[in-house]
Design a protein around this motif. Structure first.
Motif, mmCIF file in Angstrom:
data_model
loop_
_atom_site.group_PDB
_atom_site.id
_atom_site.type_symbol
_atom_site.label_atom_id
_atom_site.label_comp_id
_atom_site.label_asym_id
_atom_site.label_seq_id
_atom_site.Cartn_x
_atom_site.Cartn_y
_atom_site.Cartn_z
ATOM 1 N N UNK A 12 -51.913 6.067 14.105
ATOM 2 C CA UNK A 12 -50.818 5.821 13.172
ATOM 3 C C UNK A 12 -50.967 4.471 12.463
ATOM 4 N N UNK A 13 -51.989 3.700 12.846
ATOM 5 C CA UNK A 13 -52.266 2.441 12.173
ATOM 6 C C UNK A 13 -51.684 1.214 12.833
ATOM 7 N N UNK A 14 -51.070 1.371 14.003
ATOM 8 C CA UNK A 14 -50.486 0.217 14.692
ATOM 9 C C UNK A 14 -51.136 0.026 16.051
ATOM 10 N N UNK A 15 -51.077 -1.207 16.522
ATOM 11 C CA UNK A 15 -51.463 -1.551 17.883
ATOM 12 C C UNK A 15 -50.186 -1.783 18.681
ATOM 13 N N UNK A 16 -50.086 -1.136 19.818
ATOM 14 C CA UNK A 16 -48.916 -1.305 20.669
ATOM 15 C C UNK A 16 -49.324 -1.889 22.014
ATOM 16 N N UNK A 58 -43.977 1.202 26.053
ATOM 17 C CA UNK A 58 -44.534 0.418 24.952
ATOM 18 C C UNK A 58 -43.524 -0.581 24.391
ATOM 19 N N UNK A 59 -44.055 -1.680 23.862
ATOM 20 C CA UNK A 59 -43.292 -2.496 22.918
ATOM 21 C C UNK A 59 -43.467 -1.798 21.575
ATOM 22 N N UNK A 60 -42.394 -1.261 21.030
ATOM 23 C CA UNK A 60 -42.510 -0.434 19.843
ATOM 24 C C UNK A 60 -42.899 -1.270 18.610
ATOM 25 N N UNK A 61 -43.331 -0.577 17.567
ATOM 26 C CA UNK A 61 -43.789 -1.267 16.357
ATOM 27 C C UNK A 61 -42.722 -2.248 15.871
ATOM 28 N N UNK A 62 -43.175 -3.443 15.520
ATOM 29 C CA UNK A 62 -42.272 -4.485 15.052
ATOM 30 C C UNK A 62 -41.782 -5.427 16.124
ATOM 31 N N UNK A 63 -42.007 -5.076 17.391
ATOM 32 C CA UNK A 63 -41.434 -5.849 18.496
ATOM 33 C C UNK A 63 -42.498 -6.608 19.276
ATOM 34 N N UNK A 64 -42.094 -7.771 19.790
ATOM 35 C CA UNK A 64 -42.921 -8.579 20.687
ATOM 36 C C UNK A 64 -44.317 -8.746 20.087
ATOM 37 N N UNK A 65 -45.364 -8.402 20.846
ATOM 38 C CA UNK A 65 -46.722 -8.591 20.361
ATOM 39 C C UNK A 65 -47.321 -7.392 19.666
ATOM 40 N N UNK A 193 -36.016 -15.078 23.155
ATOM 41 C CA UNK A 193 -36.195 -16.043 22.075
ATOM 42 C C UNK A 193 -37.660 -16.156 21.674
ATOM 43 N N UNK A 194 -38.555 -16.149 22.648
ATOM 44 C CA UNK A 194 -39.988 -16.218 22.338
ATOM 45 C C UNK A 194 -40.426 -15.006 21.525
ATOM 46 N N UNK A 195 -39.958 -13.827 21.908
ATOM 47 C CA UNK A 195 -40.353 -12.612 21.189
ATOM 48 C C UNK A 195 -39.760 -12.594 19.781
ATOM 49 N N UNK A 196 -38.513 -13.013 19.637
ATOM 50 C CA UNK A 196 -37.877 -13.017 18.316
ATOM 51 C C UNK A 196 -38.554 -14.002 17.374
ATOM 52 N N UNK A 197 -39.088 -15.082 17.929
ATOM 53 C CA UNK A 197 -39.721 -16.114 17.107
ATOM 54 C C UNK A 197 -41.165 -15.776 16.740
ATOM 55 N N UNK A 198 -41.708 -14.691 17.275
ATOM 56 C CA UNK A 198 -43.043 -14.253 16.876
ATOM 57 C C UNK A 198 -43.027 -14.014 15.366
ATOM 58 N N UNK A 199 -43.986 -14.561 14.627
ATOM 59 C CA UNK A 199 -43.965 -14.412 13.165
ATOM 60 C C UNK A 199 -43.787 -12.962 12.709
ATOM 61 N N UNK A 200 -42.793 -12.751 11.864
ATOM 62 C CA UNK A 200 -42.522 -11.426 11.315
ATOM 63 C C UNK A 200 -41.693 -10.517 12.186
ATOM 64 N N UNK A 201 -41.416 -10.932 13.423
ATOM 65 C CA UNK A 201 -40.775 -10.019 14.368
ATOM 66 C C UNK A 201 -39.340 -9.681 13.979
ATOM 67 N N UNK A 202 -38.561 -10.691 13.610
ATOM 68 C CA UNK A 202 -37.143 -10.389 13.411
ATOM 69 C C UNK A 202 -36.926 -9.512 12.185
ATOM 70 N N UNK A 203 -37.664 -9.767 11.124
ATOM 71 C CA UNK A 203 -37.555 -8.887 9.953
ATOM 72 C C UNK A 203 -37.998 -7.478 10.307
ATOM 73 N N UNK A 204 -39.075 -7.357 11.076
ATOM 74 C CA UNK A 204 -39.539 -6.031 11.490
ATOM 75 C C UNK A 204 -38.470 -5.306 12.294
ATOM 76 N N UNK A 205 -37.825 -6.015 13.198
ATOM 77 C CA UNK A 205 -36.774 -5.406 14.009
ATOM 78 C C UNK A 205 -35.612 -4.940 13.140
ATOM 79 N N UNK A 206 -35.223 -5.757 12.176
ATOM 80 C CA UNK A 206 -34.133 -5.372 11.274
ATOM 81 C C UNK A 206 -34.525 -4.207 10.376
ATOM 82 N N UNK A 207 -35.807 -4.081 10.087
ATOM 83 C CA UNK A 207 -36.255 -3.001 9.209
ATOM 84 C C UNK A 207 -36.045 -1.620 9.815
#
Length: 307
Positions: A12-16, A58-65, A193-207
């Motif tokens: 599907x094009x993502x790494x989980x 899994x950490x779903x797409x957009x989340x954590x690492x 907090x560490x996971x939310x601060x991962x670059x791009x994570x919070x916007x991805x979660x809101x998406x």
């Protein structure tokens, strides 16, 4: 048994990042988390069940690492459903029990409707059935009021506002509004907090909210009812357990009303907890899951699927 994390590159094009444990040849349970968490929402369940089951979270797409695709449409619900099936394929799981909470539960409902041949049993924790959720957002004033946060999360300016107040404030004011802070350790807070601060994570979660087709009218707004609310809706045939924290202030217990019309083999377990029932009342959740798996053995579920 020890839980370990492995990274999967999916077609599907993502790494989980996927946390797994338990007997590889045992019955498989796949756990899907929701907002604003990660696989850790299931930490108590994974630890309790991995001695007897092959557990996969899994950490779903957009989340954590895990991968964070850039477009809003990359988070439409069919995308994480496709991730789920691709992950099951990678693990060579022809059938499995699917467990979902919050957004993970929403994906689990959709996956069960779209792939009943793959999902032998379904376990839902505080995640509304898609038909009932949309209906109550239109017809139930209390649920509509409780869901106004979705409109806020869809606001393109939300990240700017978040940047002004900071992640700590979001944790304390927004997240803890629907959770029991006494049950969350300082260590767990730092993980969030560490996971939310991962670059791009919070916007991805809101998406995830922005890409959803669910209609959330403003309070008092008159809207046209979606046509599918007045049409027949398919029912699920596999055994389904719904665990509900009855003190949930975001997804109200009205989501249980009439649910049996859309699930042929339904078990409901009402728990004295809030929205984050998986870690607010882990013993109750673990007991409900174990009892359900015992009462609905996989062989019987497979026979139902073949009938």
């Amino acid at each position: 048994m020890t839980l370990q994390q492995q990274r999967f590159h999916l077609p599907t094009g993502v790494d989980l990042d996927v946390t797994m444990g338990g007997p590889r040849d045992g019955e498989a349970l796949i756990f899907l988390h929701g907002f604003p968490e990660s696989h850790r929402t299931w930490r108590h369940q994974l630890a309790a069940l991995c001695d007897d089951y092959f557990v996969v979270a899994p950490d779903q797409r957009g989340y954590a690492g895990s991968s964070k695709p850039p477009r809003v449409e990359d988070y439409a619900p069919d995308k994480p459903v496709d991730d789920l099936i691709a992950l099951a394929d990678a693990l060579e799981l022809e059938q499995f029990t699917l467990v979902g909470h919050d957004w993970g539960g929403a994906i689990a409902w959709m996956a069960a409707l779209r792939h009943p041949d793959r999902i032998a049993r379904l376990i839902i924790a505080n995640a509304p059935h898609p038909f009932l959720f949309q209906r109550t957002l239109i017809d139930d004033p209390e649920q509509r009021a409780a869901s106004q946060y979705i409109r806020a999360f869809r606001d393109p300016a939300f990240e700017t506002k978040l940047g002004a107040v900071g992640m700590e404030k979001f944790f304390e004011v927004s997240f803890m509004r629907t959770a029991d802070a006494k049950l969350l350790s300082e260590e767990e807070k730092e993980v969030y907090l560490d996971q939310w601060r991962t670059p791009g994570a919070f916007t991805a979660m809101l998406n995830w909210y922005r890409a959803s087709a669910i209609e959330v009218p403003a309070i008092g707004e008159q809207v046209e009812r979606p046509a599918f609310l007045d049409a027949p809706f398919p029912s699920l045939k596999m055994p389904v357990l719904v665990i509900w924290g009855m003190r949930d202030t975001a997804l109200l217990p009205v989501q249980l009303d009439g649910l049996s019309a859309y699930v042929d083999d339904l078990t409901v377990d009402e728990v004295d907890a809030g929205h984050f029932v998986t870690w607010e009342a882990p013993d109750d959740v673990n007991a409900a899951i174990r009892q359900f798996l015992k009462e609905k053995p996989l062989t019987a579920a497979l026979q139902l699927d073949e009938a």
